[in-house]
Design a protein around this motif. Sequence first.
Motif, PDB file in Angstrom:
ATOM      1  N   THR A  95       5.871   9.786  -6.833  1.00 55.71           N
ATOM      2  CA  THR A  95       7.130   9.799  -7.120  1.00 55.71           C
ATOM      3  C   THR A  95       7.940   8.346  -7.619  1.00 55.71           C
ATOM      4  O   THR A  95       7.198   7.687  -7.811  1.00 55.71           O
ATOM      5  CB  THR A  95       8.275  10.223  -6.376  1.00 55.71           C
ATOM      6  N   ALA A  96       8.074   8.226  -8.437  1.00 56.01           N
ATOM      7  CA  ALA A  96       9.518   7.083  -9.320  1.00 56.01           C
ATOM      8  C   ALA A  96      10.211   7.148  -8.448  1.00 56.01           C
ATOM      9  O   ALA A  96      11.011   7.232  -7.994  1.00 56.01           O
ATOM     10  CB  ALA A  96       9.824   7.168 -10.486  1.00 56.01           C
ATOM     11  N   LEU A  97      10.523   5.343  -8.287  1.00 57.31           N
ATOM     12  CA  LEU A  97      10.913   4.960  -7.418  1.00 57.31           C
ATOM     13  C   LEU A  97      11.570   3.805  -8.100  1.00 57.31           C
ATOM     14  O   LEU A  97      11.624   3.073  -8.790  1.00 57.31           O
ATOM     15  CB  LEU A  97      10.367   3.899  -6.571  1.00 57.31           C
ATOM     16  N   ASP A  98      12.913   3.689  -8.077  1.00 58.61           N
ATOM     17  CA  ASP A  98      14.297   3.012  -8.698  1.00 58.61           C
ATOM     18  C   ASP A  98      14.380   2.219  -7.826  1.00 58.61           C
ATOM     19  O   ASP A  98      13.835   1.898  -6.713  1.00 58.61           O
ATOM     20  CB  ASP A  98      15.271   3.574  -9.145  1.00 58.61           C
ATOM     21  N   ALA A  99      14.805   1.304  -8.333  1.00 63.98           N
ATOM     22  CA  ALA A  99      15.794  -0.234  -7.238  1.00 63.98           C
ATOM     23  C   ALA A  99      16.378  -0.083  -5.792  1.00 63.98           C
ATOM     24  O   ALA A  99      16.046  -0.256  -4.812  1.00 63.98           O
ATOM     25  CB  ALA A  99      16.451  -1.123  -7.936  1.00 63.98           C
TER      26      ALA A  99
ATOM     27  N   GLN B  20       1.182  -0.834   0.140  1.00 55.87           N
ATOM     28  CA  GLN B  20      -0.077  -0.547   0.068  1.00 55.87           C
ATOM     29  C   GLN B  20       1.082   1.018   0.002  1.00 55.87           C
ATOM     30  O   GLN B  20       0.759   1.997  -0.704  1.00 55.87           O
ATOM     31  CB  GLN B  20      -0.947  -0.239   1.229  1.00 55.87           C
ATOM     32  N   LEU B  21       2.056   1.470   0.722  1.00 58.62           N
ATOM     33  CA  LEU B  21       3.256   2.727   0.900  1.00 58.62           C
ATOM     34  C   LEU B  21       3.446   2.709  -0.492  1.00 58.62           C
ATOM     35  O   LEU B  21       3.638   4.082  -0.705  1.00 58.62           O
ATOM     36  CB  LEU B  21       4.228   2.022   2.144  1.00 58.62           C
ATOM     37  N   GLU B  22       3.599   1.669  -1.570  1.00 58.03           N
ATOM     38  CA  GLU B  22       4.800   1.991  -2.647  1.00 58.03           C
ATOM     39  C   GLU B  22       3.609   2.203  -3.242  1.00 58.03           C
ATOM     40  O   GLU B  22       4.051   2.680  -3.717  1.00 58.03           O
ATOM     41  CB  GLU B  22       5.436   0.544  -2.914  1.00 58.03           C
ATOM     42  N   GLN B  23       2.512   2.597  -3.759  1.00 57.86           N
ATOM     43  CA  GLN B  23       1.733   2.316  -4.288  1.00 57.86           C
ATOM     44  C   GLN B  23       1.610   3.828  -4.215  1.00 57.86           C
ATOM     45  O   GLN B  23       1.013   4.754  -4.858  1.00 57.86           O
ATOM     46  CB  GLN B  23       0.289   1.795  -3.934  1.00 57.86           C
ATOM     47  N   LEU B  24       1.129   4.756  -2.463  1.00 62.97           N
ATOM     48  CA  LEU B  24       0.734   5.604  -2.607  1.00 62.97           C
ATOM     49  C   LEU B  24       1.987   6.328  -3.023  1.00 62.97           C
ATOM     50  O   LEU B  24       1.979   8.009  -3.242  1.00 62.97           O
ATOM     51  CB  LEU B  24       0.677   5.949  -1.213  1.00 62.97           C
ATOM     52  N   ILE B  25       2.993   6.177  -2.470  1.00 67.26           N
ATOM     53  CA  ILE B  25       4.503   6.847  -2.830  1.00 67.26           C
ATOM     54  C   ILE B  25       4.287   6.503  -4.325  1.00 67.26           C
ATOM     55  O   ILE B  25       5.040   7.969  -5.350  1.00 67.26           O
ATOM     56  CB  ILE B  25       6.048   5.893  -2.446  1.00 67.26           C
ATOM     57  N   ALA B  26       4.668   5.534  -5.257  1.00 69.83           N
ATOM     58  CA  ALA B  26       4.503   6.200  -6.502  1.00 69.83           C
ATOM     59  C   ALA B  26       3.689   6.944  -7.202  1.00 69.83           C
ATOM     60  O   ALA B  26       4.303   6.889  -8.471  1.00 69.83           O
ATOM     61  CB  ALA B  26       3.925   4.778  -7.594  1.00 69.83           C
ATOM     62  N   ASN B  27       2.580   6.838  -6.527  1.00 67.28           N
ATOM     63  CA  ASN B  27       1.661   8.375  -6.933  1.00 67.28           C
ATOM     64  C   ASN B  27       2.117   9.308  -7.137  1.00 67.28           C
ATOM     65  O   ASN B  27       2.396  10.546  -8.068  1.00 67.28           O
ATOM     66  CB  ASN B  27       0.397   8.776  -6.252  1.00 67.28           C
TER      67      ASN B  27
ATOM     68  N   LEU C 242      16.045   1.363  -0.460  1.00 62.08           N
ATOM     69  CA  LEU C 242      16.409   3.030   0.983  1.00 62.08           C
ATOM     70  C   LEU C 242      14.422   2.839   1.545  1.00 62.08           C
ATOM     71  O   LEU C 242      14.728   2.544   2.940  1.00 62.08           O
ATOM     72  CB  LEU C 242      16.366   3.930  -0.264  1.00 62.08           C
ATOM     73  N   ALA C 243      13.628   2.964   0.591  1.00 60.89           N
ATOM     74  CA  ALA C 243      12.407   3.691   1.196  1.00 60.89           C
ATOM     75  C   ALA C 243      11.800   2.028   2.169  1.00 60.89           C
ATOM     76  O   ALA C 243      11.569   2.595   3.168  1.00 60.89           O
ATOM     77  CB  ALA C 243      11.256   3.324   0.187  1.00 60.89           C
ATOM     78  N   GLN C 244      12.380   0.792   1.659  1.00 64.87           N
ATOM     79  CA  GLN C 244      11.414  -0.091   1.946  1.00 64.87           C
ATOM     80  C   GLN C 244      12.318  -0.173   3.954  1.00 64.87           C
ATOM     81  O   GLN C 244      11.769  -0.838   5.202  1.00 64.87           O
ATOM     82  CB  GLN C 244      12.005  -1.572   1.709  1.00 64.87           C
ATOM     83  N   GLY C 245      13.781   0.211   4.016  1.00 64.45           N
ATOM     84  CA  GLY C 245      14.454   0.307   5.163  1.00 64.45           C
ATOM     85  C   GLY C 245      13.854   1.567   5.835  1.00 64.45           C
ATOM     86  O   GLY C 245      14.030   1.003   7.279  1.00 64.45           O
ATOM     87  N   ILE C 246      13.770   2.633   6.058  1.00 64.70           N
ATOM     88  CA  ILE C 246      13.370   3.656   6.591  1.00 64.70           C
ATOM     89  C   ILE C 246      11.714   3.736   6.588  1.00 64.70           C
ATOM     90  O   ILE C 246      11.599   3.407   8.066  1.00 64.70           O
ATOM     91  CB  ILE C 246      12.981   4.539   5.605  1.00 64.70           C
TER      92      ILE C 246
END
Lengths: 322, 621
Positions: free
Chosen positions: B455-459, B446-453, B464-468
């Motif tokens: 900004t684009a996330l490269d690998a 869910q968080l990834e979807q929100l972030i993807a809306n 890094l975002a998962q770690g945070i």
Amino acid sequence: LEKDVLRSARPRARLGALALAAVPLVGVVELALHVKQTTVDVVPDSDWLDARDMVKAEAKPDDLVIFAPFWADPLGRRSFGDEVAGIKREARPDESRFARAFEVGIRGAHREELEGWKLVSTKQVGKIAISLYENPSPAKLHTDVLDLVGPESMTVTSSGPNGAEAPCPWQRGQGQPGGLGVPQGPAVPGDKFVCPSGGYVGAAVLHALDHHPHLCIFAVPPGPGGAVKMKFANVTFGNSLHGHSGVQWVNERTPSGERIQVAFSAFDRPIGQNAHRVGVGWTGFEFPTPELAGKKGDLVAEVSGSGPRAYCFEADTRDVAP
Amino acid sequence: VSDTIEKEKDEEETETETDPPSEPEKKPEKTKEEKKDDKPDFATRARAWIKENPDPFIGGGLAAVYVLWLLATARSLGFSRDEGFYFSAAGDYKRWFQMLVDSPSRAIERGPIDSIWANNHEHPSLMKSFFAISHMVFHDKWKIFEDDSTAFRFPGMMMMGLAIWVTYMFATKAYSRRAGVVAAIALGLMPRVFYHAHLACFDVPIMAMWATCIYVYWRSEKEGGLGWALTAGLVYGLTLETKHNAWMLPAVFLPHALVVHGQAISRHAARSSRIPVPTSLVAMATIGPAVFLLLWPWLWNDTLPRIQEYVNFHVHHEYYNIEFLGRTYFGPPSPKSYMPVMILATVPTITLLLFAVGAFDRVRALVERAAIALGEARGRRLAWPKVTPERDRTQTDLLVFLAIAVALGPFLLPRTPIFGGTKHWITAYPFIAIVAGRGFDLVWTQLEQLIANRTALDARKRFLAQGIVVLLSFGGALATTIHSHPFGLSVYVPFAGGTAGGADLGLNRQFWGFTTESLAPWLAENAKSGESFYFMDTAWPSWVRLIEEKRIPPTLRGVGSPADAELSIVHHEQHMNEVDYNIWTEYGKDAPAYVLTHDGVPIISLYKRSGPKPGFRSPRR
């Protein structure tokens, strides 16, 4: 219909998605709470010492000093010391004898023993609240028999089923406060009257069923048909004889039909008799003595029971409001 | 008979597989010489294998970090009562192992066995044998550990490493690698688990073996083959040899096997009038008890009476005192709310919340599968679920929930003793962590979807975002776990109010008397040489070890009663108030010289006798 269902489901789904995405925030709140609880919420020693100075300056000898919550009691005793928070105050039979009480509380705690007392003032010392309460109906004490324990003002005899009395001499020796295991049973004080039947009479602190301390006189009856007789000299009587009795918590917590009696008399006339049933915990008794009010003489307490149980009682003479 | 199940399984798998396997392209055969030249060296092959199978190594890395953390903090944690007894038993068993090396025929005679293995024979031998061997090897021989106690404790710590590893592997293989990492972190950041993981005791070892046994059984169901089944038998034997919780494992395996193989069993039974049993269960029922007997020399003589004695000891175990919500319980009936409340109060809230998210998802999947199966049985599909859930032949979710339910279930029964606090259901925790890992998967999605809306996330950014997010989620659990040391049993989670909140709620503050060591700084500064010290709930062997390892001033003289002591302590537990009051009577005062606290909550009160032993004087107001 399908569209309607989808439309109505969408906000719910969005809410669910947001709720899921917000879950990590619970971890953040957890961290914030942890930091607060381990830093700003902890009462520093300096606050306890400041509170002691304030109470010490204001408390009278007959005032109660009490710590809230009960688990903070060791901290209070350490900081306030024996002079302000000694055994007599800490291991009191109840609060009725105190005219005023200083409640030293942390974390917003309040002791239920002071329910019904009048709050006079509250002062904040750092993280500690000091509240002064007044007892709406304090008792006026004349004699507390605990103050008479010792060879100067007290004699003890024991009798077997045949009624023959034998003196229990006062002995000074090493106490037996238990070993490494629990439950240990009550401490046997070093200084005590030792009876030939094997029992003893001496003052010690009882761990009562409510897990609170009560200073009282342990008197071990010799068994069926026997009794331990205690004579307290120079007792000033009031219009009431007030007291409590109990046995060690570990026995009280398994109720039984066992009873231990204490019978009081003075001037060769009975005052009253209380039977303690094992399982009821630390309980009070009161016998009116208006005919004895103002007199001075010996008070006799005779303890009997079906077995050699470490029974403990305390009593005082007092005036209570009619 | 067992093979039939495997065969049926294979048939079933064949039925479900829809995509035919693609034919590999045929290449011209190479000569022997060419093959030799092409063959990569061992290092290259190992690297390639690790690259293809990184999970055992990721899990191993997490486990290693945790074991190092335990080793780094072991010195500051005092010895619990039970550790004292196990140190003593392991010391005896060491003699036997030495005899086994020096004079094997003598070692297996009844005399040496009975005299040595009688010590602490109410518990099986595996961990105490490990404690003994670890001491022989890492302390006596290689001198890796300076403290005897660390050598004794090391196998327990390694068992915690195993628990982390298995938790990671299980969650990774069942759900995802992310779930695996989060599950391992969630397990490691439970303050109670962190405390118990230090000890030379059996609670963390049985947690590790419970999880390992279920994992191996699951792999045997998943992969099939005799190897995994035999391993399941061996591991079950080791689990039986670790602690008696293993007796409950059949309640996990049997219902699970029935669900997984029920149809195959009934088909086979109808055809042949015989009930086939999965190989892994056969192995556990045969190899397991054999391993149990073989590894416990105490059972080599008078086997049946001694097994009977062992069973009786645990079935009729006495009840100890434990405080719960302000009341000390000492016998049945135990409060039903004890286990749920204690889990809520001691397991980090984020872990429980993630568990709830994961459990909701997995229970829904289970129910969906059950509805599909029901529809198939009735010959027509039910209206729900609309989408067919992913098929799971091994019923992983069911196994995970059974592992939790069987570990926790007994604590809802009125006759189950509760004196062990949370450690008696600690076997549920790896599986709670695994489901929490799955919960994190859903949260991250869910968080990834929100972030993807936005900004684009490269690998790299995604990693890094998962770690945070993991750090944000478990920051509180990490801080609480670090701060809990060395008072792990006194600590309650922040949402329960922390240590002081636990005291307010009337929850147990500690047991086993291990906090005595934390008095060391005060004693070093204030105790006089040769002073006698009453150490209360600390066991004698634990006290002796504290002195021998100079964890407290070795000039102190330990005594068994306040009557003989110049310094006396009470470990604060409600039922131990008795000791407190007895010291007042003996010392004639109630003011401690020192109160050891954690977050302002009393842990130990220390009293100092004033002058010579006077006995009690009736105090004047």
